[in-house]
Scaffold this active site. Sequence first.
Site, mmCIF file in Angstrom:
data_model
loop_
_atom_site.group_PDB
_atom_site.id
_atom_site.type_symbol
_atom_site.label_atom_id
_atom_site.label_comp_id
_atom_site.label_asym_id
_atom_site.label_seq_id
_atom_site.Cartn_x
_atom_site.Cartn_y
_atom_site.Cartn_z
ATOM 1 N N SER A 114 24.460 -12.219 -14.317
ATOM 2 C CA SER A 114 24.973 -11.100 -15.114
ATOM 3 C C SER A 114 25.555 -10.085 -14.145
ATOM 4 C CB SER A 114 23.861 -10.461 -15.955
ATOM 5 O OG SER A 114 23.097 -9.566 -15.176
ATOM 6 N N TYR B 188 14.964 -7.602 -16.439
ATOM 7 C CA TYR B 188 16.081 -8.515 -16.720
ATOM 8 C C TYR B 188 17.075 -8.521 -15.565
ATOM 9 C CZ TYR B 188 20.491 -10.192 -18.646
ATOM 10 O OH TYR B 188 21.677 -10.867 -18.826
#
Length: 318
Positions: A186, A201
Site C-alpha cells: 500500500s 495496517y
Amino acid sequence: MEFESFGIIFAVSALGLISLLKLLISFVRWVWIMFLRPPKNLKEYGSWAMITGPTAGIGKAIAFELASKGLNLVLVGRNPSKLEATSAEIRRDQVVQVKTVVIDLAKSNAEEIARVIDDETRGLDVGVVINNAGLAYPYARFFDEVDSDLMESIMKVNMEAPTWITWSVLPRMLEKKKGAIVNIGSASSAVAPSYPLVTVYAASKAYLAMFSRSTSVEYKQSGIDIQCQIPLFVATKMTKLKAKSFFIPSPEAYSRASVRSIGYEIVCAPYWFHSVQWFISDLLPDALLNWCLFSYFLGMSKRAKLKESQKIKKFQQQ
C-alpha cells in the site's frame, strides 16, 4: 576577470543542461514503463497462477486479468460460496481451469498455511503467486484503541500469510529456476513517511516492501522475480471510495496495470497516476505530509465514531 565570469556562466549552464537532460531521460523512461513497455509472457513462468483474496476488489480483478492471459488459477480464500461464485464467473468468461482452496489466513497458524498451500498446489505448474489478501481497520483509530483480536488478525493476514505462502512455493520455483511472486502493499509501504491512525495496517504493509526487496536480491539469480506493488487509492470496498476518472481507478483499471508490471521493478506503483502521486509526495517535506495524513485520518476517525454513536443511540431508543 571576464574569462572567470564566462567560466562561471558556462559551468552553471552546463549543470542546468545536465539536470534538464536527466529530467528528460527520467520522463521518457517513465512514459516507456507506464504506457509502452511490453508485458512479460506470464505463461513462461508456469501455466498456473495462485492468488489470495480473489473474491472482491483488486484481488478479483487481478484474477480475471490473469485468466484473460490464459493462466489457470488457484483461488485462495476463506469463504467457500464466494470462491465458488468467483470461480464460476471466471470459467464462464475464460477457457481456463480454476481450483479453489478454502483457508482462513487470519485463524491459521504458519504450519497449517504452508501445509495447505503445498498440498493443494502439488502437481500444478504454479509460476505466478499474488499475495493479495489484506486486512485493514474498519475505520481509522489511535493505536491504543485497536483491540487485540483485530491487531493479531491484521498481522497474520498481512505479514505472516504472505511470508509462509512464499516459503511454501519457493522450493518448486527453485527446481524449475523460474517464477514470479507479487506482494500487494500500500502507500504506507514506500510513499508516505507515516500513516497515523492506521498504524498496525501501515506497518504490516511496510513489512511486505522490505520482505520483497530482500527476497528479490536473494532469488533474482535463480530466475525468480519478486515484487511489491504499491496501490494508492483504488475504488474498493476496503477504501470505501468510488472510481473517479484516472485519479481513483476501478479495480479493473488497476489490475491491468498490475499484471503489465509483473516481473519488472522490485517495488513499484503500477498505475500511472499513482506513480505521479508518489513522485509529488517525495518532493514534499515529511512534516507537511505527516500533518496532511494525520488530519485526513483524524477526520475519518471522528466521522466514523459519530456514525457509530448515532447507531447505538438509535438502537437504544427502539
